[in-house]
Write a protein that holds these residues in place. Structure first.
Motif, PDB file in Angstrom:
ATOM      1  N   THR A  85       0.059   7.903   5.177  1.00 44.40           N
ATOM      2  CA  THR A  85      -0.036   7.517   3.652  1.00 44.40           C
ATOM      3  C   THR A  85      -0.617   5.902   3.700  1.00 44.40           C
ATOM      4  N   ASP A 120       4.563   9.545   9.225  1.00 50.13           N
ATOM      5  CA  ASP A 120       4.400  10.091   8.057  1.00 50.13           C
ATOM      6  C   ASP A 120       4.127   8.518   7.014  1.00 50.13           C
ATOM      7  N   ALA A 170       0.860  -1.181  -0.039  1.00 50.26           N
ATOM      8  CA  ALA A 170       0.031  -0.142   0.003  1.00 50.26           C
ATOM      9  C   ALA A 170       0.849   1.384   0.104  1.00 50.26           C
ATOM     10  N   PHE A 173       4.720   4.473  -6.640  1.00 53.11           N
ATOM     11  CA  PHE A 173       3.302   4.860  -7.207  1.00 53.11           C
ATOM     12  C   PHE A 173       3.659   5.900  -8.253  1.00 53.11           C
ATOM     13  N   GLY A 224       5.630  10.901   0.168  1.00 50.30           N
ATOM     14  CA  GLY A 224       4.902  10.082   1.456  1.00 50.30           C
ATOM     15  C   GLY A 224       5.710   9.689   2.756  1.00 50.30           C
ATOM     16  N   ASP A 271       9.034   8.587  -5.795  1.00 43.14           N
ATOM     17  CA  ASP A 271       8.756   9.640  -5.290  1.00 43.14           C
ATOM     18  C   ASP A 271       8.600   9.679  -3.645  1.00 43.14           C
ATOM     19  N   SER A 314      -2.639  12.378   6.616  1.00 44.64           N
ATOM     20  CA  SER A 314      -2.700  12.368   5.076  1.00 44.64           C
ATOM     21  C   SER A 314      -4.246  12.571   4.715  1.00 44.64           C
ATOM     22  N   ARG A 324      -3.945  18.032  -1.864  1.00 42.88           N
ATOM     23  CA  ARG A 324      -3.655  18.454  -3.352  1.00 42.88           C
ATOM     24  C   ARG A 324      -5.033  17.635  -4.081  1.00 42.88           C
ATOM     25  N   HIS A 356      -3.718  13.373  -4.084  1.00 41.81           N
ATOM     26  CA  HIS A 356      -2.139  12.931  -4.357  1.00 41.81           C
ATOM     27  C   HIS A 356      -1.788  11.651  -3.882  1.00 41.81           C
ATOM     28  N   ASP A 364       4.175   2.402  -1.350  1.00 41.81           N
ATOM     29  CA  ASP A 364       5.044   2.060  -2.568  1.00 41.81           C
ATOM     30  C   ASP A 364       5.660   3.222  -3.306  1.00 41.81           C
ATOM     31  N   ILE A 421      -2.011   7.949  -3.975  1.00 43.48           N
ATOM     32  CA  ILE A 421      -2.544   6.917  -5.045  1.00 43.48           C
ATOM     33  C   ILE A 421      -2.486   5.340  -4.627  1.00 43.48           C
TER      34      ILE A 421
HETATM   35  P1  AMP Z   1       1.137  12.376   2.968  1.00 45.32           P
HETATM   36  O1  AMP Z   1       0.582  13.740   2.994  1.00 45.32           O
HETATM   37  O2  AMP Z   1       2.158  12.097   3.802  1.00 45.32           O
HETATM   38  O3  AMP Z   1       0.272  11.180   2.870  1.00 45.32           O
HETATM   39  O4  AMP Z   1       1.876  12.233   1.323  1.00 45.32           O
HETATM   40  C1  AMP Z   1       1.218  12.364   0.092  1.00 45.32           C
HETATM   41  C2  AMP Z   1       2.485  11.988  -0.857  1.00 45.32           C
HETATM   42  O5  AMP Z   1       2.891  10.964  -0.846  1.00 45.32           O
HETATM   43  C3  AMP Z   1       1.859  12.329  -2.217  1.00 45.32           C
HETATM   44  O6  AMP Z   1       1.997  13.613  -2.620  1.00 45.32           O
HETATM   45  C4  AMP Z   1       2.795  11.570  -2.889  1.00 45.32           C
HETATM   46  O7  AMP Z   1       4.079  11.941  -3.111  1.00 45.32           O
HETATM   47  C5  AMP Z   1       3.178  10.243  -2.160  1.00 45.32           C
HETATM   48  N1  AMP Z   1       2.406   9.057  -2.444  1.00 45.32           N
HETATM   49  C6  AMP Z   1       1.202   8.952  -2.935  1.00 45.32           C
HETATM   50  N2  AMP Z   1       0.390   7.886  -3.011  1.00 45.32           N
HETATM   51  C7  AMP Z   1       1.612   6.948  -2.448  1.00 45.32           C
HETATM   52  C8  AMP Z   1       1.673   5.393  -1.847  1.00 45.32           C
HETATM   53  N3  AMP Z   1       0.897   4.676  -2.290  1.00 45.32           N
HETATM   54  N4  AMP Z   1       2.954   5.057  -1.212  1.00 45.32           N
HETATM   55  C9  AMP Z   1       3.905   5.946  -1.079  1.00 45.32           C
HETATM   56  N5  AMP Z   1       3.945   7.279  -1.233  1.00 45.32           N
HETATM   57  C10 AMP Z   1       2.697   7.849  -1.974  1.00 45.32           C
END
Ligand code: AMP
Ligand code: MG
Length: 334
Positions: free
Chosen positions: A293, A289, A119, A124, A178, A175, A246, A251, A262, A121, A264
């Motif tokens: 996510t 963090d 979940a 993503f 998260g 990226d 989260s 966004r 944002h 990853d 995924i």
């Molecule tokens: P957060 O606000 O900590 O949940 O971070 C959101 C950010 O996590 C997004 O803008 C992406 O850069 C990244 N992200 C989105 N989906 C995933 C996922 N499935 N696994 C890891 N990072 C993610």
């Protein structure tokens, strides 16, 4: 447990166990508070701490700002020279030597990917990079079809002996959005602690961590209401914890009645839609963090099961019907 009690807005009051005895009141003489707000990593950050030494305090503010800016230079997917961009451009061509810091955060991301069965990853982004929330752009169904199978943390091979990373699939992009802010908050708290600071708050976007107290009282940390971000869903007195939220309101854009945001779901390449906001309380920010996510993607049932199985981790979730749900260590009081 690390949380003393919660006070949710309106009449919602929750109590949980206490793990730390209340210490004697601190000496209030001569110490003063320092606070600085700044923009970094595409968000607003804040550092606030107590120190009697003005000179040291000014230096520490510079150090914290400098550290967050440095992490952004290394980990930003938008900066052409960041180490992350270099990895995305080159790691599928052959094994690539990376910094120890980058290796450690990729290894940590791998740990959370395993823990959450994919979940969380960071690959993503193989699909995620095609979204532009400001411009209201999303990938087409056929783009998602072509790229979705590239989302798989097992495609990111890490060799601790050589400190190298290799992408086994050339469609892979990573990226750290998260987990990166949590990492930056932890690093900032470490800087303050190394210089003897005992009472502090550091925040970057949805990630906060506190140590000690605010004027002998517990710190109060608010959680935004996911459908009314000017309002607080909760305002909680806390001690020595990290907290990460989260949310699908950070966004996003809406198209034909659907919210594209944002976070995924790696299984679909589409935004995860079971939750409006997931808040995690944990001992450190990188854990909070990554887990906020993760829980957002996992949804209520699996997300809560994960949190309830972990010591010192609590969750406050608002599901997609606006209902508030709490991990089992948080008990509503009358
Ligand atoms: P957060 O606000 O900590 O949940 O971070 C959101 C950010 O996590 C997004 O803008 C992406 O850069 C990244 N992200 C989105 N989906 C995933 C996922 N499935 N696994 C890891 N990072 C993610
Ligand atoms: Mg996160």
């Amino acid at each position: 447990m690390h949380v003393k009690w919660f006070l949710i807005s309106f009449i919602f009051i929750l109590t949980v166990g206490v793990n730390k005895p209340v210490t004697a009141l601190e000496n209030k003489v001569s110490k003063s508070w320092h606070s600085h707000q700044f923009e970094v990593m595409g968000t607003l950050a804040k550092v606030e701490f107590e120190s009697a030494n003005q000179k040291l305090a000014s230096q520490l503010i510079k150090d914290v700002v400098g550290e967050m800016e440095r992490i952004d230079r290394v980990m930003s997917p938008y900066k052409p020279n960041s180490e992350l961009t270099q990895i995305n451009e080159n790691a599928a061509k052959g094994a690539m030597k990376i910094s120890q810091e980058m290796f450690d955060i990729l290894a940590r991301s791998h740990y959370f990917a395993e823990l959450t069965h994919g979940a969380f990853d960071i690959s993503f982004s193989s699909v995620g990079y095609l979204y532009n929330y400001r411009e209201q752009v999303k990938p087409t169904a056929s783009q998602i079809d072509q790229l979705r199978s590239a989302i798989n943390y097992r495609n990111i091979q890490l060799n601790p002996q050589t400190q190298e990373v290799f992408f086994t699939d050339k469609r892979v992009k990573i990226d750290l959005g998260g987990i990166g802010k949590g990492y930056a908050v932890d690093r900032s708290i470490q800087i303050l602690q190394r210089h003897g600071i005992q009472n502090a708050f550091v925040n970057a976007g949805g990630d906060s961590r506190i140590i000690g107290r605010k004027n002998s009282r517990l710190w109060y940390i608010g959680i935004k209401h996911p459908r009314n971000p000017d309002k607080l869903l909760a305002n909680m007195p806390l001690e020595n914890v990290a907290l990460s939220t989260s949310g699908d309101y950070e966004r996003f854009f809406e198209l034909e009645g659907k919210r594209y945001h944002h976070i995924i779901d790696p299984k679909t390449g589409d935004s995860a839609r079971e939750i409006q906001s997931a808040t995690i309380i944990a001992d450190d920010s990188i854990t909070a963090d990554a887990l906020s996510t993760s829980v957002f993607v996992l949804g209520v049932k699996e997300g809560m099961a994960l949190v309830n199985a972990m010591p010192n981790v609590s969750a406050i979730i608002v599901n997609n019907k606006g209902k508030l749900l709490l991990s089992k260590d948080l008990t509503p009081a009358e």
